[in-house]
Design a protein around this motif. Sequence first.
Motif, mmCIF file in Angstrom:
data_model
loop_
_atom_site.group_PDB
_atom_site.id
_atom_site.type_symbol
_atom_site.label_atom_id
_atom_site.label_comp_id
_atom_site.label_asym_id
_atom_site.label_seq_id
_atom_site.Cartn_x
_atom_site.Cartn_y
_atom_site.Cartn_z
ATOM 1 N N UNK A 187 0.811 -1.227 0.000
ATOM 2 C CA UNK A 187 0.000 0.000 0.000
ATOM 3 C C UNK A 187 0.847 1.280 0.000
ATOM 4 N N UNK A 188 2.054 1.195 0.522
ATOM 5 C CA UNK A 188 2.958 2.345 0.537
ATOM 6 C C UNK A 188 3.552 2.635 -0.843
ATOM 7 N N UNK A 189 3.347 1.697 -1.802
ATOM 8 C CA UNK A 189 3.912 1.857 -3.133
ATOM 9 C C UNK A 189 5.234 1.122 -3.321
ATOM 10 N N UNK A 190 5.760 0.523 -2.263
ATOM 11 C CA UNK A 190 7.021 -0.224 -2.350
ATOM 12 C C UNK A 190 6.830 -1.498 -3.153
ATOM 13 N N UNK A 191 7.712 -1.717 -4.124
ATOM 14 C CA UNK A 191 7.667 -2.935 -4.936
ATOM 15 C C UNK A 191 8.223 -4.110 -4.140
ATOM 16 N N UNK A 192 7.599 -5.276 -4.318
ATOM 17 C CA UNK A 192 8.050 -6.516 -3.686
ATOM 18 C C UNK A 192 8.059 -7.592 -4.768
#
Length: 129
Positions: free
Chosen positions: A24-29
């Motif tokens: 949700x923070x926009x961090x790619x995983x």
Amino acid sequence: MAATYNHSVLLGNLTRDPEIRYLPSGTAVCSLGLAVNNSFKQANGEEKKDVLFIDVTVFGKQAEPCGEYLHKGSPVLVAGRLQLDSWEDRNGGGKRTKIKLIAERVQFLGTSMREPGDETHRHATPNAT
């Protein structure tokens, strides 16, 4: 008290195409499956081969290139820290655990990489992320 150090370096091939998602923070995983081969001679002189399968999780700026350029079979060198995941089995089998690698660095090896958005492979100079 003795100091501890949690760092592993693995060299292997991807067992499946990378799966990329966003928090949700926009961090790619990016989730990778890695197969690491081990060959050794037994006491009787017979050669034995074992394969170790490790799940690898890549976060942030390194995750997107992994998802774009790597594919099943890609050779990679991964360095990071080991982490123990635990959960309750859905079928009432009790507590389950798995060790995975949280990547701090992923080095692309070999020359066959996927073009972003394309399922075919192209030849390129290996990238380090």
